[in-house]
Scaffold this motif. Sequence first.
Motif, short mmCIF file in Angstrom:
data_model
loop_
_atom_site.label_atom_id
_atom_site.label_comp_id
_atom_site.label_asym_id
_atom_site.label_seq_id
_atom_site.Cartn_x
_atom_site.Cartn_y
_atom_site.Cartn_z
N LEU A 1 0.70 -1.19 -0.07
CA LEU A 1 0.13 -0.22 0.07
C LEU A 1 0.88 1.27 0.02
CD1 LEU A 1 -2.73 -0.90 2.59
CD2 LEU A 1 -3.18 -0.55 0.03
N THR A 2 1.84 1.38 0.73
CA THR A 2 2.81 2.20 0.77
C THR A 2 4.12 1.70 1.05
OG1 THR A 2 2.82 2.39 3.39
CG2 THR A 2 1.07 3.59 2.20
N ASP A 3 5.28 2.83 1.31
CA ASP A 3 6.51 1.95 1.42
C ASP A 3 6.95 1.22 2.67
OD1 ASP A 3 7.33 3.22 -0.93
OD2 ASP A 3 8.20 5.07 -0.16
N TRP A 4 5.90 1.47 3.69
CA TRP A 4 6.09 1.06 5.07
C TRP A 4 4.99 0.16 5.27
CZ3 TRP A 4 1.85 2.37 7.95
CH2 TRP A 4 1.22 3.71 7.75
N CYS A 5 3.93 -0.02 4.46
CA CYS A 5 2.80 -0.99 4.90
C CYS A 5 2.39 -1.91 3.59
CB CYS A 5 1.35 0.00 5.09
SG CYS A 5 0.26 -1.11 5.65
N ARG A 6 2.01 -3.23 4.08
CA ARG A 6 1.61 -4.20 2.97
C ARG A 6 0.50 -5.28 3.55
NH1 ARG A 6 4.68 -6.47 -1.19
NH2 ARG A 6 6.82 -5.39 -1.29
N LEU A 7 -0.39 -5.40 2.51
CA LEU A 7 -1.29 -6.38 2.81
C LEU A 7 -0.83 -7.60 2.34
CD1 LEU A 7 -4.50 -4.47 1.54
CD2 LEU A 7 -3.58 -4.38 3.89
N GLU A 8 -1.37 -8.78 3.22
CA GLU A 8 -0.81 -10.10 2.81
C GLU A 8 -1.94 -11.09 2.78
OE1 GLU A 8 2.37 -10.88 5.64
OE2 GLU A 8 3.78 -9.47 4.74
N LEU A 9 -1.95 -12.19 2.03
CA LEU A 9 -3.02 -13.29 1.95
C LEU A 9 -2.36 -14.50 1.51
CD1 LEU A 9 -6.04 -14.02 1.81
CD2 LEU A 9 -6.07 -13.35 -0.59
N GLU A 10 -2.62 -15.58 2.29
CA GLU A 10 -1.92 -16.83 1.86
C GLU A 10 -3.07 -17.85 1.95
OE1 GLU A 10 0.52 -18.88 5.15
OE2 GLU A 10 1.44 -17.05 4.49
N ALA A 11 -3.13 -19.02 1.35
CA ALA A 11 -4.08 -20.26 1.66
C ALA A 11 -3.19 -21.27 1.47
CB ALA A 11 -5.10 -19.93 0.39
N ASP A 12 -3.69 -22.36 2.10
CA ASP A 12 -2.91 -23.70 2.15
C ASP A 12 -3.96 -24.73 1.95
OD1 ASP A 12 -1.57 -26.02 2.42
OD2 ASP A 12 -1.69 -25.81 4.84
N ASN A 13 -3.90 -25.77 1.09
CA ASN A 13 -5.05 -26.71 0.57
C ASN A 13 -6.01 -25.89 0.01
OD1 ASN A 13 -6.66 -28.97 0.06
ND2 ASN A 13 -6.50 -29.47 2.23
N LEU A 14 -5.66 -25.29 -1.21
CA LEU A 14 -6.72 -24.33 -1.81
C LEU A 14 -7.59 -25.12 -2.56
CD1 LEU A 14 -4.09 -22.06 -3.62
CD2 LEU A 14 -6.06 -21.21 -2.49
N VAL B 1 -7.23 -20.24 5.14
CA VAL B 1 -6.79 -18.86 4.64
C VAL B 1 -6.40 -18.18 5.65
CG1 VAL B 1 -8.15 -16.97 3.48
CG2 VAL B 1 -8.80 -19.53 2.96
N PHE B 2 -5.64 -17.31 5.29
CA PHE B 2 -4.65 -16.39 6.53
C PHE B 2 -4.59 -14.88 5.96
CE2 PHE B 2 -0.88 -16.89 9.63
CZ PHE B 2 -2.01 -16.85 10.66
N ALA B 3 -4.94 -13.88 6.45
CA ALA B 3 -4.76 -12.77 5.90
C ALA B 3 -4.23 -11.58 6.99
CB ALA B 3 -6.03 -12.20 5.25
N GLY B 4 -3.51 -10.60 6.59
CA GLY B 4 -3.09 -9.59 7.63
C GLY B 4 -2.42 -8.55 6.90
N VAL B 5 -1.85 -7.66 7.73
CA VAL B 5 -1.00 -6.49 7.48
C VAL B 5 0.30 -6.52 8.06
CG1 VAL B 5 -2.12 -5.33 9.32
CG2 VAL B 5 -1.16 -3.95 7.29
N SER B 6 1.37 -6.27 7.35
CA SER B 6 2.63 -5.86 7.98
C SER B 6 3.10 -4.49 7.92
CB SER B 6 3.61 -6.90 7.23
OG SER B 6 3.87 -6.68 5.88
N PHE B 7 4.07 -4.22 8.58
CA PHE B 7 4.66 -2.85 8.67
C PHE B 7 6.04 -3.00 8.80
CE2 PHE B 7 0.64 -2.61 10.79
CZ PHE B 7 -0.19 -1.95 10.17
N VAL B 8 7.07 -2.03 8.09
CA VAL B 8 8.51 -1.87 7.95
C VAL B 8 8.61 -0.45 8.27
CG1 VAL B 8 10.64 -2.30 6.81
CG2 VAL B 8 8.71 -4.09 6.92
N PHE B 9 9.39 -0.18 9.18
CA PHE B 9 10.08 1.30 9.46
C PHE B 9 11.43 1.44 9.52
CE2 PHE B 9 6.27 0.04 12.03
CZ PHE B 9 5.29 0.84 11.39
#
Length: 655
Positions: free
Chosen positions: A606-619, A647-655
């Motif tokens: 989304l920005t230089d410091w924020c990401r949205l993440e999504l992953e799935a196992d046994n699709l 299904v796993f979703a979330g947000v990550s930040f890097v500063f």
Amino acid sequence: MRKLSLILILLGLACPVAASGASGDPGSTPAPGQAATLAPVTVTAKRQAAAFLDTPAATTTLGREEIELMAGDSALDLVEQTAGVFISAQLPGGVNQGGMNGEAGLRGLKGGELVLLNGLPILASPANGGYDLAMIPKRMIERIEIVKGAQAVLYGSQAMSGVINIITRQPVAAGGQAQAGADAKAGNRDRWQAGVWGDHPLAWVGGQVGGQGALDLVKVNYSTRSPYDTNLKRVNEQAALAATRPLPWLSLNYMLNRQESGYTRAYGKSPASDYQTDQKLTHNYLWGGVDRPDLRLMGFLHYSHMDLGYDYDALNKPNREEEKHHQSLGLDGQRTSRLGPVGLVYGLRYVYERQHDTDQDLSGSDRAGYRVVESHVNHHRHQGSLFAMAEWEPGPDWLLSAGLRGEAAFNTEQDSDDHQEALPQLSALYRLNQRQSLYANLGRTFRLPTFTQLYSNSATIGGNPDLGPERGWTYELGWKTADKGYAASLALFHMAYTDKVRYLYNDAQERYIAQNLDQWQSTGVEAQVRLAVGGGFWVELGGYWADPWEEDEGVEKQSGPKLQAVPGLSWRGQRLQAGVNAVFQLEREDNLDDYCNLRGRASYRLTDWCRLELEADNLLDKRLVVDGNMTPGASSNYEVYHPGLNVFAGVSFVF
């Protein structure tokens, strides 16, 4: 043929593991749309940095940028998605069941792999040889190096079919940019995860907490006399890692893994036997010392503690508790130098292992009543070894190496024999040109018996202090090629071992006793292809075909999957990164169904410091059999099931 055709169709469509060619600098990240070097430098194969084309062994490296694109939470998830590896576990996700861990077999054989932590043999339990890769979080892993074939000269006992080296995060290089990050994720089945980390030239520090909800019918036993179902209770996990380099040549590291879980067991024909367990397992890893390119001297310690509580539904059965304390500590040193035209790697290792358990068994019957019988298990031993590997280039196109290791194990029990082993290894590599090389590799290998095999004393099995090591030879011929946009390898292998430890029923003792009885081997071919196809796309295909078998009281039986494949496709754009992969295990052992797990992961910046993440196992949400034994006529038929779509979703930040 129908199954093989299906695989070829899937591969042709480039459906599905994220490219596993790490860059030479594990901490580097390629610019969006550009491929990193697909022929990575590896350290594990020679105990020093070596180029892909100059390594006479089949190698796979997962770098940090590839790990970020792969679905999964742990080291066990990542290892499963690499060529030549297959996973088996008594509970889904590799959750520990009373000391039984998830295993990562190589090329169709279980038990021949040595799993290392930063090149040190401190992960495996001295009691049963198990290792808890499922408890090492993905965020704490810098890279994973897997080397198949003879590695006993460099690493000693257990390195029979190959080595899996888990390398943890380290401080950013001097002059690098300090960073900090945090993330939070949630998914179905009450899965959640949150963590923070910080990276500075002096230290990398991070922590993670997470868990998942209870799962029903994760394991079904079809015994005729006493069938039962197993349900997994809620799992909670915590992990922490601290790595520091106060001086450029001095490192100190500590990692904590903790898991709280349990399971319930329901016996359909005899409900009075139903029970549930609660277990708490903690691993403490500490290692550090001098760490330079030409000299490495590392001390290490692993202390694990497990509490097990058994609670029976029947009122006339008393509850019981067990405690398991396992320790491994030692010193590992190596030196690299040159003697004229010959390059040398030589060193020593000392390991002290201890098992200190308090066990409780139930004695009696419904009619006479029950009582708890407590016993104490206390075993320890010393291991020492010296090794040397010499490498010589007689000409610009040849690279020859020869090595020898002398290893000794000293058991402290009076009725146990000591063991001494001499382990030679030879290899030759010929450079066809700047982009191709051929190699041959052979070496002698061995594996020491575990404390359980030597000294176990229960109502059903007994140890044998006269056991000797399992021994054998590994042979390999290979071809490699690499250029800016591709890398590929092909290996023909034959692994043949004898004196496999197996439990044979003893009429006099009325239980199964460990014996050096049988042979086990695997012969086949392994291949890997990694390709940067442009536009930020990477394609990979890897796997093996083999004929793995082992003897069981003189009768040959299949020991692992005959065919494993891990095709994958990933893409890296300016903002969106995505990867999809599949894991195939076909023609499996013990009459198990074929296994095909499709995974996917995507992140959007989304920005230089924020990401949205999504992953799935046994699709595909298939009822996958993770492990089991469905051989007709076996004493116990059972299956361990994958819980289904995650299904796993979330947000990550890097500063």
